[in-house]
Design an enzyme around this catalytic site. Sequence first.
Site, PDB file in Angstrom:
ATOM      1  N   CYS A  30      20.555  25.191 -18.356  1.00  0.00           N
ATOM      2  CA  CYS A  30      20.547  25.963 -19.602  1.00  0.00           C
ATOM      3  C   CYS A  30      21.819  26.786 -19.716  1.00  0.00           C
ATOM      4  O   CYS A  30      22.411  27.168 -18.717  1.00  0.00           O
ATOM      5  CB  CYS A  30      19.354  26.901 -19.618  1.00  0.00           C
ATOM      6  SG  CYS A  30      17.828  25.993 -19.528  1.00  0.00           S
ATOM      7  N   TYR A 169      12.849  13.111 -18.658  1.00  0.00           N
ATOM      8  CA  TYR A 169      12.744  14.361 -17.897  1.00  0.00           C
ATOM      9  C   TYR A 169      11.283  14.633 -17.542  1.00  0.00           C
ATOM     10  O   TYR A 169      10.426  14.720 -18.432  1.00  0.00           O
ATOM     11  CB  TYR A 169      13.342  15.469 -18.772  1.00  0.00           C
ATOM     12  CG  TYR A 169      13.328  16.886 -18.250  1.00  0.00           C
ATOM     13  CD1 TYR A 169      13.285  17.191 -16.899  1.00  0.00           C
ATOM     14  CD2 TYR A 169      13.398  17.958 -19.148  1.00  0.00           C
ATOM     15  CE1 TYR A 169      13.302  18.504 -16.455  1.00  0.00           C
ATOM     16  CE2 TYR A 169      13.416  19.271 -18.721  1.00  0.00           C
ATOM     17  CZ  TYR A 169      13.367  19.540 -17.366  1.00  0.00           C
ATOM     18  OH  TYR A 169      13.381  20.845 -16.943  1.00  0.00           O
ATOM     19  N   HIS A 172      10.259  20.626 -13.480  1.00  0.00           N
ATOM     20  CA  HIS A 172      10.180  22.060 -13.799  1.00  0.00           C
ATOM     21  C   HIS A 172       8.876  22.483 -14.456  1.00  0.00           C
ATOM     22  O   HIS A 172       8.785  23.589 -14.998  1.00  0.00           O
ATOM     23  CB  HIS A 172      11.378  22.479 -14.689  1.00  0.00           C
ATOM     24  CG  HIS A 172      12.688  22.375 -13.969  1.00  0.00           C
ATOM     25  ND1 HIS A 172      13.726  21.608 -14.425  1.00  0.00           N
ATOM     26  CD2 HIS A 172      13.113  22.918 -12.810  1.00  0.00           C
ATOM     27  CE1 HIS A 172      14.740  21.697 -13.581  1.00  0.00           C
ATOM     28  NE2 HIS A 172      14.387  22.480 -12.590  1.00  0.00           N
ATOM     29  N   ASP A 265      13.060  25.499  -7.773  1.00  0.00           N
ATOM     30  CA  ASP A 265      14.294  24.718  -7.850  1.00  0.00           C
ATOM     31  C   ASP A 265      15.506  25.659  -7.765  1.00  0.00           C
ATOM     32  O   ASP A 265      16.454  25.391  -7.040  1.00  0.00           O
ATOM     33  CB  ASP A 265      14.297  23.933  -9.169  1.00  0.00           C
ATOM     34  CG  ASP A 265      15.447  22.953  -9.263  1.00  0.00           C
ATOM     35  OD1 ASP A 265      15.933  22.507  -8.205  1.00  0.00           O
ATOM     36  OD2 ASP A 265      15.840  22.611 -10.390  1.00  0.00           O
TER      37      ASP A 265
END
Length: 688
Positions: A30, A169, A172, A265
């Site tokens: 991000c 994806y 997360h 992570d």
Amino acid sequence: MSASPYAALFEPVKIGPVTAPSRFYQVPHCSGMGHLRPQADAAMRGMKAAGGWGVVCNQETEIHPTSDLSPYPEGRLWDRDDIPALRLMTDAIHAHGALAGIELAHNGAHAANLMTRAPVLAPSEASIETLYPKQARMMDRTDICNLRAWHRQAAINAREAGFDIIYVYAGHEMVLPQHFMLPRLNQRSDEYGGSLENRVRLARELLEETKEAVGDTCAVAFRFAVDEMAGAGGMEAGGEGLEVIKMLADLPDLWDVNVSGWQNDSVTTRFQPEDGYQNSYIAAVKDITQRPVVGVGRLTSPDLMLSMVQKGIVDFIGAARPSIADPFLPAKIRDGRVEEIRECIGCNICVSSDTHAIPIRCTQNPTMGEEWRRGWHPEEIEPVEASGGALVIGAGPAGLECAMQLARRGMDVTLADAGEGMGGRVTREGTLSGLGAWTRVMEHRLYDLRQRGNVQMFTQSRLDADQVAELGLPHVFVATGARWRRDGVGRRHLEAFPVDAAMPILTPDDIMDGAAPPNGPVVIYDDEQIYMGGVLALHLAEAGRDVTLITPAAIVSPWTQMTLEQDRVQRGLIAAGVSTCTGRTMAQIGAGACTTHGIYGEAERTHDCASVVMVTGRARDTALYDALMAMREEGKIALETLQLIGDAAQPGLIADAVYSGHAAARALGQDAGAVEAAFFRREMTALS
Ligand code: ADP
Ligand code: SF4
């Protein structure tokens, strides 16, 4: 090149139909810029490519209005209208020969759809993740068909925008393909629920359909969280995680494997000091798939990188934070300048930009996020036009950064600090439990300064205004920092409260200076509510002290939610035996006890203690600056520049102090109008 011990890191690697020029791979991360600030995002990613990253990805990219992450400005590719903005990024990346990757995402119940007001989609009926009065609805077959069509179209649009690598994806805990895999989120009884094969079906379909749509020209990557670090019952590398990899083994062109959620992570050095901490989770992946594998784990050491490639753990060195702290990390390894790498300190201030929905920033790299709007380059700075030497007083993060950039600009620089050593608050905070890696802020800058012939550095040199005048240097930067207050004035208390002189009161500075609270129970009163209160509580508890943390906040160290640490802070304190007392404010401190009351009017409570540590506000140390200003006004000193920087100008994060020192050094020699004009460029909304 051939003589480099790290030559293997610079081999090209094929990913499906495309070839990466090196093994350096900036995984999606991000930026706080995304669809709101596409020019800034493009410039930042382009800078990574210029620095030698062979693959540069964007960030999670909404593929449809039902995946609206507002107010967070992530990537957006709802339809073809988003292509031109994304094209800026791929052009910037391609200009340096790197591949551009895009992380297509449908965020399911992680997206609240606050802006679009679209229904929230999930594998099963569920609350949405954001605390908001809205629920997600279980996707029916039409929803699933629609999702697949949206993803396919987004892949086609991404190719048109110039991306070379297109992600499916599933990591997360933020996206539907992973939500479908997790039994606690997927209680379906149709062909998308139940067995692992059924729960993986959606990911498989998206991979197959993306390959079918764009796979002839673009590589299709799969980002997969192989372990949730939640033990039995969650996705585990030794259990279903491995099974998923076996099931999909050679279907994607590349495996981007990590652990989830994001707090695992991107764990901070405070809770995971080791670099390469994900290796044990991802080591088995390459035994199963023929496809290249990328892994992360705060990788900054070229020796560790090389060993990971040689041991066959990964094909690509993945990085988000190390590439933020040093966009030129690959180039420095390539050119034999390993000592110049600006190592990530694992503080997650970069992450906090995303959680605050503001443009990315970094403690180590003050130019991060400023590439487009301020035109800052992490490695280059204009030679100075000012004449005469510069004096920087205070060698904390602000003073060190200011001195380093002034020296790079060609100025003769004198750096003086009153302390025994350099580093100011980073050296001092680095002595506290879990914060040792923060001294990298000093080490990087000291190394740089020591290489230069135009820098003189002095410790144990507390300067007063007369001494500054005697030195006769025309440009003076005062970086004298701030000290923690002792009087209790902080966030909630705007005025001091009664304190009995018999009670020993300590501040974080006292403890960092090596003072130990007198024997007996210690109360830490945290009315700052950032990180220091929790750090000190653990630090003292680890030293065997009986600690109670009292705070007006509802949870301990609430700001650490922004750095994804709060859960670990609170658990850590409980595990260390610290008593936590939330929602209470200090009424008074007596001789052997302090008294608090609840912030919602709960009854007074007495806490027996032998000392109180005040973690409240900080007071700026401006005495020297004020004295110099006075002398200047009286005409007793001729200074072309007199500038207060860092915590002395505005107490804040270490990142703010570094930024302040950097900005001051860049501004030297520019007239006020130019500085004003360069405040920053804004990205204006187009009227349509
Ligand atoms: P910042 O975060 O703004 O860099 P720090 O508190 O980390 O500030 O560092 C301030 C430094 O300034 C400390 O190392 C302190 O020893 C030094 N200092 C403070 N006053 C003086 C002074 N009069 N002369 C020299 N050094 C000083
Ligand atoms: Fe690393 Fe901290 Fe910079 Fe993030 S902000 S890249 S964690 S140094």
